[in-house]
Design a protein around this motif. Structure first.
Motif, short mmCIF file in Angstrom:
data_model
loop_
_atom_site.label_atom_id
_atom_site.label_comp_id
_atom_site.label_asym_id
_atom_site.label_seq_id
_atom_site.Cartn_x
_atom_site.Cartn_y
_atom_site.Cartn_z
N VAL B 287 12.70 -24.84 -0.91
CA VAL B 287 13.21 -26.02 -0.20
C VAL B 287 14.14 -26.79 -1.14
CG1 VAL B 287 12.60 -28.23 0.87
CG2 VAL B 287 11.16 -26.21 1.26
N ILE B 288 15.40 -26.83 -0.76
CA ILE B 288 16.35 -27.69 -1.47
C ILE B 288 16.41 -29.00 -0.69
CG2 ILE B 288 18.76 -27.99 -2.16
CD1 ILE B 288 18.96 -24.90 -2.27
N THR B 289 16.17 -30.11 -1.39
CA THR B 289 16.16 -31.37 -0.66
C THR B 289 16.81 -32.49 -1.47
OG1 THR B 289 14.78 -32.98 0.54
CG2 THR B 289 13.87 -32.09 -1.49
N THR B 300 26.24 -38.70 8.67
CA THR B 300 26.37 -37.79 9.82
C THR B 300 26.10 -36.35 9.41
OG1 THR B 300 28.74 -37.79 9.37
CG2 THR B 300 27.96 -39.22 11.13
N GLY B 301 26.20 -36.06 8.12
CA GLY B 301 25.91 -34.71 7.67
C GLY B 301 25.93 -34.62 6.16
N VAL B 302 25.26 -33.58 5.65
CA VAL B 302 25.26 -33.31 4.22
C VAL B 302 25.48 -31.82 4.04
CG1 VAL B 302 23.97 -33.41 2.05
CG2 VAL B 302 23.64 -35.20 3.76
N ASP B 303 26.43 -31.45 3.17
CA ASP B 303 26.65 -30.04 2.87
C ASP B 303 26.08 -29.75 1.48
OD1 ASP B 303 28.20 -29.84 5.26
OD2 ASP B 303 29.85 -30.80 4.17
N VAL B 304 25.54 -28.55 1.34
CA VAL B 304 24.97 -28.14 0.05
C VAL B 304 25.71 -26.90 -0.43
CG1 VAL B 304 22.90 -27.22 -1.08
CG2 VAL B 304 22.71 -29.17 0.48
N SER B 305 26.00 -26.86 -1.74
CA SER B 305 26.61 -25.68 -2.34
C SER B 305 25.68 -25.17 -3.44
CB SER B 305 27.98 -26.03 -2.93
OG SER B 305 28.48 -24.92 -3.66
N ILE B 306 25.53 -23.87 -3.54
CA ILE B 306 24.74 -23.32 -4.65
C ILE B 306 25.66 -22.63 -5.66
CG2 ILE B 306 22.64 -23.05 -3.27
CD1 ILE B 306 23.23 -20.04 -3.20
N ASP B 307 26.97 -22.65 -5.40
CA ASP B 307 27.91 -21.99 -6.32
C ASP B 307 28.93 -22.96 -6.90
OD1 ASP B 307 29.51 -22.49 -4.16
OD2 ASP B 307 29.76 -20.40 -3.55
N GLY B 308 28.51 -24.20 -7.10
CA GLY B 308 29.38 -25.17 -7.77
C GLY B 308 30.54 -25.63 -6.93
N LYS B 310 32.21 -23.79 -4.41
CA LYS B 310 33.11 -22.78 -3.81
C LYS B 310 32.86 -22.68 -2.31
CE LYS B 310 33.28 -19.53 -7.59
NZ LYS B 310 33.02 -18.14 -7.97
N THR B 311 31.60 -22.61 -1.96
CA THR B 311 31.24 -22.53 -0.54
C THR B 311 30.14 -23.55 -0.23
OG1 THR B 311 29.61 -20.84 -1.02
CG2 THR B 311 31.76 -20.07 -0.28
N TRP B 312 30.15 -24.02 1.00
CA TRP B 312 29.21 -25.07 1.40
C TRP B 312 28.46 -24.65 2.66
CZ3 TRP B 312 28.64 -29.44 -1.58
CH2 TRP B 312 29.63 -29.67 -2.55
N THR B 313 27.20 -25.08 2.74
CA THR B 313 26.39 -24.84 3.93
C THR B 313 25.87 -26.18 4.43
OG1 THR B 313 25.63 -22.79 2.92
CG2 THR B 313 24.38 -23.58 4.83
N GLU B 314 25.94 -26.40 5.72
CA GLU B 314 25.46 -27.67 6.24
C GLU B 314 23.93 -27.72 6.16
OE1 GLU B 314 26.94 -29.01 10.01
OE2 GLU B 314 26.01 -30.98 9.69
N ALA B 315 23.42 -28.79 5.55
CA ALA B 315 21.97 -28.97 5.45
C ALA B 315 21.44 -29.61 6.73
CB ALA B 315 21.63 -29.84 4.24
N ARG B 316 20.11 -29.67 6.82
CA ARG B 316 19.45 -30.24 7.99
C ARG B 316 18.99 -31.64 7.61
NH1 ARG B 316 13.93 -29.82 8.74
NH2 ARG B 316 13.75 -28.35 7.01
N LEU B 317 19.27 -32.64 8.47
CA LEU B 317 18.78 -33.98 8.20
C LEU B 317 17.33 -34.10 8.67
CD1 LEU B 317 21.81 -36.30 9.16
CD2 LEU B 317 21.22 -35.33 6.93
N GLY B 318 16.49 -34.72 7.84
CA GLY B 318 15.08 -34.89 8.20
C GLY B 318 14.93 -35.71 9.48
N ALA B 319 15.87 -36.61 9.70
CA ALA B 319 15.91 -37.44 10.91
C ALA B 319 17.35 -37.89 11.06
CB ALA B 319 14.98 -38.65 10.77
N PRO B 320 17.77 -38.29 12.26
CA PRO B 320 19.16 -38.73 12.43
C PRO B 320 19.49 -39.87 11.46
CG PRO B 320 18.09 -38.51 14.57
CD PRO B 320 17.02 -38.34 13.53
N GLY B 321 20.73 -39.88 10.97
CA GLY B 321 21.15 -40.91 10.02
C GLY B 321 21.02 -42.31 10.60
N GLN B 343 24.93 -28.41 -5.65
CA GLN B 343 25.64 -29.66 -5.35
C GLN B 343 25.32 -30.09 -3.93
OE1 GLN B 343 29.83 -28.70 -5.83
NE2 GLN B 343 29.76 -29.16 -8.03
N SER B 344 25.49 -31.39 -3.66
CA SER B 344 25.42 -31.87 -2.28
C SER B 344 26.60 -32.79 -2.02
CB SER B 344 24.09 -32.61 -2.03
OG SER B 344 24.01 -33.75 -2.85
N ARG B 345 27.02 -32.86 -0.78
CA ARG B 345 28.21 -33.63 -0.40
C ARG B 345 27.92 -34.37 0.90
NH1 ARG B 345 33.28 -29.87 0.86
NH2 ARG B 345 32.09 -29.55 2.78
N ALA B 346 27.96 -35.70 0.83
CA ALA B 346 27.61 -36.51 2.00
C ALA B 346 28.84 -36.79 2.85
CB ALA B 346 26.99 -37.83 1.55
#
Lengths: 328, 392
Positions: B287-289, B300-308, B310-321, B343-346
């Motif tokens: 679990v990355i959190t 409205t969303g957070v993207d997470v990257s595991i490669d510094g 290069k690529t991003w995956t949209e994370a799941r919000l625990g509840a609506p913002g 990394q994470s990107r809001a």
């Protein structure tokens, strides 16, 4: 009002609290002080943290110098180099200083201190008199150095309809590591200490205050009311002196076990020469010596670094000594 | 082999536990005693005028318990009884008023969840990776549910006809402690969503957060959230106090400085895994959190990257913002045990996307302290340990 709640504020009440000073000098009381007088007041009330020349002691703020450094690496931001308005200095000294004895300065003292800070920054001559009338004549060097938040324009490119999701860059290299600097507080130590403490003392959920107060009373049979009163008086000392478990030297030496101790003997603290000499001559901090010192520190010991003016009430001294004895 | 914790009768399964009155007001169980605020000693001269950090690496959800929510004092946390509390409203009002604590309780009340972030949060990271832990890099933040009254209702009680046009008017707010920390706030913000709060997370404010009454200035830098609030003055200009000129202003590369940077821009951080919260279970489900927030609206969303990055995956919000409140995000992955640059990107409802350190530095240079909302990188090694790093 809509609800009829609250009561009208009386003019005296507004006068007591409404002390803010605006950039144009609105709010300044009548008064004056010159830089030379300011030097004396500063030496007595400010220098212990800010240094004799406003150059700052240890991590305490430097108030002078730094002009021309704002576009350098690690700019030095002082009243002279960075602060845009003189009113800010006057207002802050008047409302928040000296640290641990705020709102005890007379207006003339504040004018004198601010004049000395200007002098320390080479902005006025030593005979300069700052007053509510000369105030408007002083413009600080960085008055034009500020601009209002422009992020909506200068950082408009951070608003992105579709942020990059794939192939955002060709390569990624690590360019800097926190471990190389090694400035992070050691957490494992803290964790171990906490766990040990918990193991030794199964009633860890007891309020900490009680745990500390109990052995105190048993050990030296001090009047608990007096000790409690002393704890309040000690607030005047706290800016410089630490006492109790885990206390460390700061601006002043730690005071654990100070009662009955020889003067100038706390390890690792840099005492004034007179204090060290007094210790060598056998000065012991008994009831009498402490009372004399705390009444007028610099009369009792000429040349002491302790810039505290002294406690006026005998009862306060008695209380604070009792409080300190509770840490024997 | 069978687990003795299962096959043998344990003490707790046989003997008795504590009675109901063992802890009239409870603390966390002793096994959680490392979940505490921590201080970085070299940052300041004295703990009385200093800051400590929320252990965000060890918390989950979005609400910060008061007992471990970061503290920032300028002259120490004072003890002020409700009976001794007074709140004055003066300046450009029709009738200057004094309220007691009991008076405040008789105004209509609101409940709102907001984050409070110190403008200096991540400030030590401006010039490079420095502190090794999310608590230290991002822990000058907390998020609580406040109960209190709107500042608008108090100002209206004093009457604002005397203020004339609201557009160029300000309120100066100050505290009752020895620093009497004071800030100027545009009257329009004061009338919008500012709260005069006396409860947090359902109970009285803690001493260290301004008991009995503090100001809540949603989305704006924490220094404006005056603790031990004692006076509100309606004025025709800003006071330009120490905390809004010499501090909390942003020094640019050319030596000029930005002022009135009140809104805290969108920001996020992965709280686990992170340098104080290593992966200890090896490869497999992970679990990355982390946390995300914006002073300009809701996440409205957070993207997470595991490669510094290069690529991003949209994370799941625990509840609506929630507007100007912390959001919790999760990315559930199957970790293959190889190194990650995490990394994470809001992203927020204003359309703002959290920038990289390089993007921020391009505009502001290296000499800023405050308002660092750049993307953070954790280097997670194959053994599961994480370190604070910067990447190209």
């Amino acid at each position: 009002g809509t609800y009829g709640l609250g009561r009208p504020a009386l003019p005296e009440e507004i006068a007591a609290w409404n002390i803010d000073v605006s950039p144009d000098g609105t709010g300044l009381p009548v008064g004056s002080g010159d830089a030379l007088t300011g030097e004396e007041v500063f030496a007595e009330k400010c220098a212990v943290c800010h240094g004799d020349f406003a150059e700052g002691v240890d991590n305490w703020p430097k108030l002078a110098g730094g002009q021309g450094t704002l576009d350098h690496e690690d700019p030095l931001k002082t009243v002279g180099s960075y602060w845009p308005y003189l009113s800010t200095t006057w207002d802050y000294v008047n409302r928040s200083m000296p640290f641990g004895a705020a709102q005890t300065l007379e207006p003339d003292e504040v004018y004198a201190i601010v004049a000395y800070i200007l002098y320390s920054n080479d902005l006025v001559d030593e005979d300069f008199v700052l007053s509510n009338e000369t105030f408007a004549d002083v413009t600080l060097p960085n008055a034009e150095g500020f601009f209002v938040d422009d992020r909506l324009q200068s950082e408009a490119h951070f608003w992105k309809p579709e942020p990059c999701m794939a192939d955002c860059k060709d390569s990624v290299e690590i360019t800097m590591r926190a471990r190389v600097l090694d400035v992070t507080p050691e957490e494992t130590v803290a964790t171990e200490a906490v766990v040990k403490e918990a193991a030794a003392e199964p009633v860890a959920a007891e309020p900490v205050v009680e745990a500390a107060a109990e052995p105190v009373v048993e050990a030296v049979a001090l009047d608990p009311e007096l000790v409690a009163k002393g704890a309040k008086v000690f607030k005047k000392c706290k800016a410089c002196h630490k006492v109790g478990e885990g206390a460390k030297n700061s601006t002043g030496p730690i005071l654990n076990g100070i009662f009955g101790a020889t003067a100038g003997m706390v390890e690792g603290f840099k005492y004034s020469k007179p204090m060290l000499a007094a210790g060598e001559d056998g000065l012991v901090w008994d009831e009498e010596a402490l009372a004399a010192f705390l009444t007028k520190p610099r009369k009792f010991m000429k040349g002491t670094k302790m810039s505290f003016a002294g406690l006026r009430k005998e009862r306060d001294i008695e209380a604070v000594v009792s409080y300190l004895r509770s840490f024997d | 082999t069978p687990d003795p914790l299962i096959t043998e009768v344990q003490d707790w399964a046989s003997g008795l536990g504590d009675g109901v009155d063992a802890t009239p007001y409870g603390l966390p169980i002793q096994f959680e005693q490392d979940v505490v605020r921590r201080n970085v000693e070299w940052l300041t001269a004295d703990t009385i005028s200093s800051i400590n950090f929320t252990p965000i690496h060890a918390l989950d959800g979005t609400i910060t318990p008061q007992g471990c929510a970061f503290e920032r004092h300028h002259s120490g946390a004072i003890e002020l009884r409700k009976e001794d509390y007074r709140l004055m409203i003066n300046g450009l009002v029709d009738t200057p008023l004094v309220f007691s604590y009991a008076d405040l309780e008789r105004f209509p009340r609101e409940n709102r969840v907001y984050f409070c972030e110190c403008a200096a949060n991540s400030g030590m990271e401006w010039a490079g990776a420095q502190l090794n832990g999310a608590q230290f890099t991002h822990g000058m933040i907390h998020n609580m549910e406040y109960s209190g009254v709107s500042l608008r209702s108090l100002l209206e009680e004093a009457g604002l006809a005397a203020a004339g046009d609201f557009k160029d008017k300000w309120v100066y707010v100050e505290g009752a402690d020895a620093s009497s920390n004071g800030r100027s706030i545009p009257l329009e913000k004061a009338l919008d969503d500012v709260l005069v709060a006396f409860k947090a997370n359902g109970e009285a404010l803690r001493k260290e957060h301004g008991y009995p009454v503090r100001l809540v200035v949603p989305g704006w830098e924490g220094n404006m959230w005056i603790k031990w609030l004692r006076r509100i003055e309606v004025m025709d200009g800003p006071v330009e106090s120490r905390e809004e000129t010499s501090k909390y202003t942003d020094t640019m590369a050319d030596g000029s400085a930005r002022k009135w940077t009140w809104e805290m821009d969108a920001k996020s951080v992965v709280t686990s895994p992170s340098p104080q919260s290593h992966i200890t279970h090896g490869s497999g489900p992970l679990v990355i959190t982390g946390l995300a927030w914006s002073g300009r609206g809701s996440i409205t969303g957070v993207d997470v990257s595991i490669d510094g990055g290069k690529t991003w995956t949209e994370a799941r919000l625990g509840a609506p913002g929630v507007d100007k409140a912390l959001a919790r995000f999760y990315l559930d992955v199957n970790w293959d045990g190889s190194e990650m640059l995490l990394q994470s990107r809001a992203r927020d409802s204003a359309g703002y996307v959290q920038p990289t350190k390089a993007e921020l530095r391009e505009v502001r240079g290296l000499n800023s302290i405050y308002h660092n909302n750049a993307i953070q990188t954790w280097w997670v090694k194959a053994n599961g340990e994480a370190e604070n790093v910067e990447v190209s």
